[in-house]
Structures are given as structure tokens and as C-alpha cells.
Scaffold this motif. Structure first.
Motif, PDB file in Angstrom:
ATOM      1  N   HIS A   1       0.866  -1.255   0.018  1.00  0.00           N
ATOM      2  CA  HIS A   1      -0.087  -0.088  -0.196  1.00  0.00           C
ATOM      3  C   HIS A   1       1.018   1.228  -0.043  1.00  0.00           C
ATOM      4  CE1 HIS A   1      -0.475  -0.277   4.483  1.00  0.00           C
ATOM      5  NE2 HIS A   1       0.906  -0.403   4.651  1.00  0.00           N
TER       6      HIS A   1
ATOM      7  N   SER B   1       0.423   3.671   1.935  1.00  0.00           N
ATOM      8  CA  SER B   1       0.726   4.119   3.249  1.00  0.00           C
ATOM      9  C   SER B   1       2.152   3.913   3.576  1.00  0.00           C
ATOM     10  CB  SER B   1      -0.433   3.355   4.197  1.00  0.00           C
ATOM     11  OG  SER B   1      -1.448   3.533   3.915  1.00  0.00           O
TER      12      SER B   1
ATOM     13  N   GLN C   1       4.108   7.014   4.264  1.00  0.00           N
ATOM     14  CA  GLN C   1       3.586   7.937   4.968  1.00  0.00           C
ATOM     15  C   GLN C   1       4.438   8.948   5.796  1.00  0.00           C
ATOM     16  OE1 GLN C   1      -0.044   7.178   7.412  1.00  0.00           O
ATOM     17  NE2 GLN C   1      -1.404   7.094   5.780  1.00  0.00           N
TER      18      GLN C   1
ATOM     19  N   ARG D   1       0.142  -7.215  -4.521  1.00  0.00           N
ATOM     20  CA  ARG D   1      -0.600  -7.955  -3.419  1.00  0.00           C
ATOM     21  C   ARG D   1      -0.692  -9.401  -3.981  1.00  0.00           C
ATOM     22  NH1 ARG D   1      -5.225  -4.178  -0.371  1.00  0.00           N
ATOM     23  NH2 ARG D   1      -3.698  -2.586  -0.063  1.00  0.00           N
TER      24      ARG D   1
ATOM     25  N   GLN E   1      -2.428   3.169  -5.901  1.00  0.00           N
ATOM     26  CA  GLN E   1      -3.266   3.820  -4.780  1.00  0.00           C
ATOM     27  C   GLN E   1      -2.726   5.234  -4.823  1.00  0.00           C
ATOM     28  OE1 GLN E   1      -2.296   1.711  -1.288  1.00  0.00           O
ATOM     29  NE2 GLN E   1      -4.459   0.678  -1.352  1.00  0.00           N
TER      30      GLN E   1
ATOM     31  N   GLU F   1      -2.763   8.044  -1.649  1.00  0.00           N
ATOM     32  CA  GLU F   1      -2.585   8.452  -0.300  1.00  0.00           C
ATOM     33  C   GLU F   1      -2.727   9.971  -0.112  1.00  0.00           C
ATOM     34  OE1 GLU F   1      -2.247   5.257   1.320  1.00  0.00           O
ATOM     35  OE2 GLU F   1      -1.787   6.137   3.123  1.00  0.00           O
TER      36      GLU F   1
ATOM     37  N   PHE G   1      -8.385   0.319  11.025  1.00  0.00           N
ATOM     38  CA  PHE G   1      -6.876   0.158  10.597  1.00  0.00           C
ATOM     39  C   PHE G   1      -5.960   0.373  11.490  1.00  0.00           C
ATOM     40  CE2 PHE G   1      -9.342   1.942   7.137  1.00  0.00           C
ATOM     41  CZ  PHE G   1      -9.190   1.031   6.102  1.00  0.00           C
TER      42      PHE G   1
ATOM     43  N   PHE H   1      -3.188   1.973  11.787  1.00  0.00           N
ATOM     44  CA  PHE H   1      -2.626   3.149  11.715  1.00  0.00           C
ATOM     45  C   PHE H   1      -3.332   4.505  11.743  1.00  0.00           C
ATOM     46  CE2 PHE H   1      -3.602   2.831   7.231  1.00  0.00           C
ATOM     47  CZ  PHE H   1      -3.401   1.164   7.138  1.00  0.00           C
ATOM     48  N   THR H   2      -4.768   4.118  11.984  1.00  0.00           N
ATOM     49  CA  THR H   2      -5.581   5.341  12.237  1.00  0.00           C
ATOM     50  C   THR H   2      -6.784   5.126  13.431  1.00  0.00           C
ATOM     51  OG1 THR H   2      -7.057   4.498  10.541  1.00  0.00           O
ATOM     52  CG2 THR H   2      -5.636   6.546   9.719  1.00  0.00           C
TER      53      THR H   2
ATOM     54  N   GLY I   1     -10.214   3.928   2.242  1.00  0.00           N
ATOM     55  CA  GLY I   1      -9.864   3.742   3.687  1.00  0.00           C
ATOM     56  C   GLY I   1      -9.545   4.983   4.271  1.00  0.00           C
ATOM     57  N   CYS I   2      -9.679   5.575   5.531  1.00  0.00           N
ATOM     58  CA  CYS I   2      -9.252   6.804   5.922  1.00  0.00           C
ATOM     59  C   CYS I   2      -9.394   6.844   7.562  1.00  0.00           C
ATOM     60  CB  CYS I   2     -10.190   7.943   5.283  1.00  0.00           C
ATOM     61  SG  CYS I   2     -11.692   7.983   5.799  1.00  0.00           S
ATOM     62  N   GLY I   3      -8.948   7.796   8.069  1.00  0.00           N
ATOM     63  CA  GLY I   3      -8.725   8.085   9.669  1.00  0.00           C
ATOM     64  C   GLY I   3      -7.895   9.240  10.005  1.00  0.00           C
TER      65      GLY I   3
ATOM     66  N   ALA J   1      -5.662  11.145   7.277  1.00  0.00           N
ATOM     67  CA  ALA J   1      -5.011  10.416   6.091  1.00  0.00           C
ATOM     68  C   ALA J   1      -5.923   9.466   5.558  1.00  0.00           C
ATOM     69  CB  ALA J   1      -3.726   9.407   6.526  1.00  0.00           C
ATOM     70  N   PHE J   2      -6.214   9.311   4.097  1.00  0.00           N
ATOM     71  CA  PHE J   2      -6.589   8.203   3.352  1.00  0.00           C
ATOM     72  C   PHE J   2      -5.927   7.458   2.485  1.00  0.00           C
ATOM     73  CE2 PHE J   2      -6.885  12.140   0.518  1.00  0.00           C
ATOM     74  CZ  PHE J   2      -6.647  11.238  -0.838  1.00  0.00           C
ATOM     75  N   GLY J   3      -6.466   6.391   1.777  1.00  0.00           N
ATOM     76  CA  GLY J   3      -5.972   5.770   0.758  1.00  0.00           C
ATOM     77  C   GLY J   3      -6.981   5.299  -0.095  1.00  0.00           C
TER      78      GLY J   3
HETATM   79  N1  DAH Z   1      -3.724   1.414   3.231  1.00  0.00           N
HETATM   80  C1  DAH Z   1      -4.958   1.121   3.529  1.00  0.00           C
HETATM   81  C2  DAH Z   1      -5.162  -0.098   2.429  1.00  0.00           C
HETATM   82  O1  DAH Z   1      -4.345  -0.188   1.445  1.00  0.00           O
HETATM   83  C3  DAH Z   1      -5.928   2.186   3.240  1.00  0.00           C
HETATM   84  C4  DAH Z   1      -5.884   3.377   4.111  1.00  0.00           C
HETATM   85  C5  DAH Z   1      -6.859   3.427   5.189  1.00  0.00           C
HETATM   86  C6  DAH Z   1      -4.939   4.273   3.865  1.00  0.00           C
HETATM   87  C7  DAH Z   1      -6.414   4.432   5.982  1.00  0.00           C
HETATM   88  C8  DAH Z   1      -4.999   5.358   4.936  1.00  0.00           C
HETATM   89  C9  DAH Z   1      -5.605   5.445   6.012  1.00  0.00           C
HETATM   90  O2  DAH Z   1      -3.935   6.356   4.525  1.00  0.00           O
HETATM   91  O3  DAH Z   1      -5.597   6.511   6.794  1.00  0.00           O
HETATM   92  O4  DAH Z   1      -6.325  -0.862   2.599  1.00  0.00           O
END
Ligand code: DAH
Length: 420
Positions: free
Chosen positions: A113, A115, A118, A137, A151, A153, A241, A243-244, A263-265, A284-286
């Protein structure tokens, strides 16, 4: 199967003990499971080809977040520390398993990912940034799964102070241009609650302000991206997640089902600390770029993104979103393979990986069509139907027979199954 130890590919030459990935030499070990087929994708960089759909969506998102620093040139080789540890993913977390990831060796891998970058983004000094890239993956095989995808981010942070954070958030939202009205329907009935909590280190007022900013930012991104899609339904759901916290996912309703697009948080404070940003709070989001592109361009099969066929590539131009016009499909060729499973260590992804390794992009789908356990011996037998079809040419029966034979012998050798 392509002899792993001796194969050559665009990404480099491989010897017995070392492997060259993106120009760097690594020592192989028992974790090494990258294949020549996968490594050949690392040089494609679809997200950087101006008029490729993946890049067009990347640029749309960058245009939407126009004041963010865009980081698009990180190589896909990362350490397992970057992909997992830095993101607070515990050592025994299931996402680390070998069967789901492409490991170069025990400590290096192809990122799973974006992420994974980050921390580098945070250390770049930017208070808001975007990162795009190819991610890898091991997975099943069908029209929406491919072992490489892309992706985007995003991350933005504010000063952490119950008085200041909310003000900064308000000012930032006020400074943004209003979006033209459109018919995107957004539903968000998620609330911050104990099961999806604000972190102990965050004052609730500050965290709530950043949550509001995150939701505003992603809602307006989706509205902007899908402004021409009539009545698109979008919803927020709770998520988890490492990380969030709190965490959410956004989903869109497409062809009868809810598809996760993002995904985010609120970024774990440990991560901000690691970058020396103890007194900042961020979101953050991805997002998956293939998912967004498949919907926006009407692209029915994820393998098409990798096509070098002019009938595909010539349909797109930088900056434009147009509906893909399917060109005639070549006929499929179906082959079944049945075998008795070994007593232990059976993993379907390993099987799919062999099929991909042998057949490359000619494999369209792998579906299990039979699974039974012998009542006396308790031995388990499975049958898979493999659909072979090229995106850009006719394949001959002889060619497919030869591939199928190779799949059979490789599966037998590498997975200790007993062919039937
Ligand atoms: N890295 C996650 C994935 O690949 C997606 C993601 C979720 C990225 C939450 C983020 C985050 O930056 O805050 O499923």
C-alpha cells in the motif's frame, strides 16, 4: 514455470543467491516470493503515463487537492518496517503473511500500500501531501483482481490545540471554492463511538474538528470526481486500520454492489511522533485508483489497464474522462485442473501465483468449481476452472494446451499436490 533462479526480465538479471529489483541487488532467503512476471510490472509506472486512465484519475485528485504536495516517484521497493512496523501493524498481524504479499526477502518487499510512504511524506516537511504509486498483493484471479494496482494516499495535519485546531480547520474549509451542484448522493450516519474511538492523546474538540475536515475533504473529492455520474450513491462505514483511529471506509454503489473505494481516519499519534510532529494532529486516506477508473471510464476488466494495444490506449487523452468502447473480445479457452491437496500448507493464492507465473496476462479467471473430501481417506480434492483469454490477440489451442501442461507440472512439483 519460468525458472525463478535463472530467469531474466526487464527489471533485472537474477542469479542463484541474489535478485535485482528496480536496479538494486538483494540477497534471497526463505521469504523471497517475487516472480519474474511481477517484477516485470515494476517498470511500467502506469500512474505516470499522462493519457492513461490511472494517471488521468491521479491528476484529477491532484487537481482537486491543488495545494497538496504531490509525491509520485517513490520506488515500489520498501522495507517491511515501512510497510508494516512504521504503521503500527503488529508483528503477528495477518496482513504480513507470505501468501498475501510479494517479499523480496525477509526485510524487503514490494509495497502492499502507498501508506508505506506516509512517514517519508511527513518527513518531507509538507503539512499536506498526496502519494501515488503501484502496489502489489498476491490475490485471487478475476476481472477486478490483479496482483498490481495503484493507490493514492493523502494526508493533512494541523496544530494540536483544543483552541487552535478547530479554527484552522474552519479557515481552511472556508478558503476552498464551492463545488458546482451535482447529483452525487452521500450518506454518512457514522458517529465517533467507543468501538471506533478518538485516541487518548487527542482532545475531543481537536479530534472532532479534524474528523469534520477529513469528511469534508473526501466528500468534496468524490463529488468532484463523480460530478457527471448521475445519482451516484456514496456511503461512509466504520472501519479499522492499525494506523488510524477512528477509521472509516467510503463505498460507492456500482453494478448492484457496494464497492470500497477508500480507507481513511485520524493518523495514529505514534506515527506523527515518529516524524517529530508530537504536537500536530492529522487525517489520512488511501484510495484505489483502478476501482475509481473502472467506474468512471466503464472499464470492465482490470487487465485492460495493462494492455499495450492501441485499440485501448488510443481511446484516452490527458485530462479527459470518456467511456471506454469495448473492442471485440477474442474467444476464451477453458481448462480444468483437479488434484488432491497435500496434507498441510495448501494456499489458494500460491496456486493462483503459479497460474499467473506460467500464463501471464492470458489468464482471465480462476474459479474453484469442485471441492470434496473423500469419506474414507479424508483426502480433499479440488477442481479449478481456468479461463484463458488474451486481451489483444487470438490464442491457439496448442498454445493453451502447452500452458496448461506447464501449470499442471509446476503445481505438482511446487505445491506437492497429486494431479487427477
Ligand atoms: N492502506 C490502506 C489499504 O491499503 C488504506 C488506508 C486506510 C490508507 C486508512 C490510509 C488510511 O491512509 O488512513 O487498505
Amino acid at each position: 514455470m519460468l525458472g525463478f533462479n535463472s530467469a531474466r526480465n526487464k527489471a533485472g538479471v537474477q542469479s542463484e543467491d541474489t535478485i535485482n529489483v528496480c536496479g538494486q541487488e538483494y540477497t534471497k532467503d526463505e521469504w523471497t516470493n517475487v516472480t519474474p512476471n511481477i517484477l516485470s510490472k515494476t517498470s511500467r509506472k502506469l500512474h505516470l503515463h499522462q493519457s492513461h486512465p490511472i494517471s488521468i484519475i491521479r491528476q484529477r485528485i491532484e487537481n482537486h487537492f491543488a495545494t497538496f504536495k504531490a509525491l509520485n516517484r517513490f520506488e515500489p521497493t520498501v522495507t517491511t518496517k515501512m510497510n508494516f512496523d512504521d504503521l503500527c501493524i503488529p508483528a503477528d498481524h495477518p496482513t504480513r503473511v507470505k501468501s498475501d504479499n510479494y517479499y523480496i526477502n525477509a526485510t524487503n518487499m514490494l509495497r502492499a500500500h502507498t501508506s508505506a510512504h506516509q512517514l517519508q511524506g511527513l518527513e518531507s516537511g509538507a503539512t499536506k501531501f498526496l502519494i501515488s504509486g503501484d502496489v502489489y498483493r498476491r490475490d485471487e484471479i478475476d476481472s477486478s483482481h490483479y496482483p498490481v494496482f495503484h493507490q493514492m494516499e493523502g494526508l493533512q495535519y494541523f496544530d494540536m490545540d483544543p483552541e487552535i485546531t478547530a479554527k484552522q480547520v474552519q479557515d481552511d474549509i472556508a478558503s476552498q471554492a464551492e463545488l458546482a451542484a451535482n447529483t452525487v448522493q452521500l450518506v454518512d450516519d457514522t458517529l465517533v463511538k467507543p468501538e471506533n474511538p478518538i485516541q487518548d492523546r487527542h482532545a475531543p474538540e481537536a479530534a472532532q474538528a479534524v474528523v469534520a475536515h477529513l469528511k469534508h475533504s473526501l466528500n468534496s473529492m468524490v463529488r468532484a470526481l463523480f460530478k457527471d455520474e448521475p445519482n451516484l450513491q456514496v456511503r461512509w462505514i466504520d472501519a479499522y486500520f492499525p494506523f488510524t483511529s477512528p477509521s472509516w471506509e467510503m463505498e460507492i454503489f456500482y453494478q448492484g454492489e457496494w464497492l470500497e473505494i477508500c480507507g481513511c481516519g485520524i493518523v495514529r499519534q505514534d506515527l506523527m511522533d515518529a516524524a517529530g510532529l508530537q504536537n500536530k494532529i492529522g487525517w489520512a486516506f488511501g484510495c484505489g485508483l483502478e476501482r475509481l477508473s473502472m467506474v468512471l471510464f466503464d472499464i470492465p476488466d482490470i487487465r485492460l489497464f495493462w494492455s499495450e494495444d492501441e485499440r485501448f490506449l488510443s481511446q484516452f487523452a490527458a485530462g479527459e474522462i470518456v467511456k471506454f468502447k469495448p473492442f471485440s473480445k477474442f474467444p476464451p479457452c477453458l481448462k480444468d485442473i483437479s488434484f488432491w491437496l497435500p496434507e498441510k500448507d495448501w494456499n489458494e493464492n500460491n496456486f493462483c501465483e503459479i497460474v499467473r507465473g506460467v500464463a501471464g496476462d492470458i489468464v482471465e479467471n480462476v474459479t474453484k468449481i469442485d471441492d470434496f473430501t473423500h469419506p474414507k481417506t479424508q483426502k480433499r480434492s479440488v477442481c479449478y476452472r481456468i479461463t484463458y483469454r488474451s486481451m489483444d490477440r487470438n490464442v491457439t489451442n496448442e498454445e493453451i494446451n502447452a500452458i496448461q501442461e506447464k501449470v499442471r507440472s509446476t503445481v505438482e512439483e511446487d505445491l506437492s499436490v497429486q494431479l487427477r
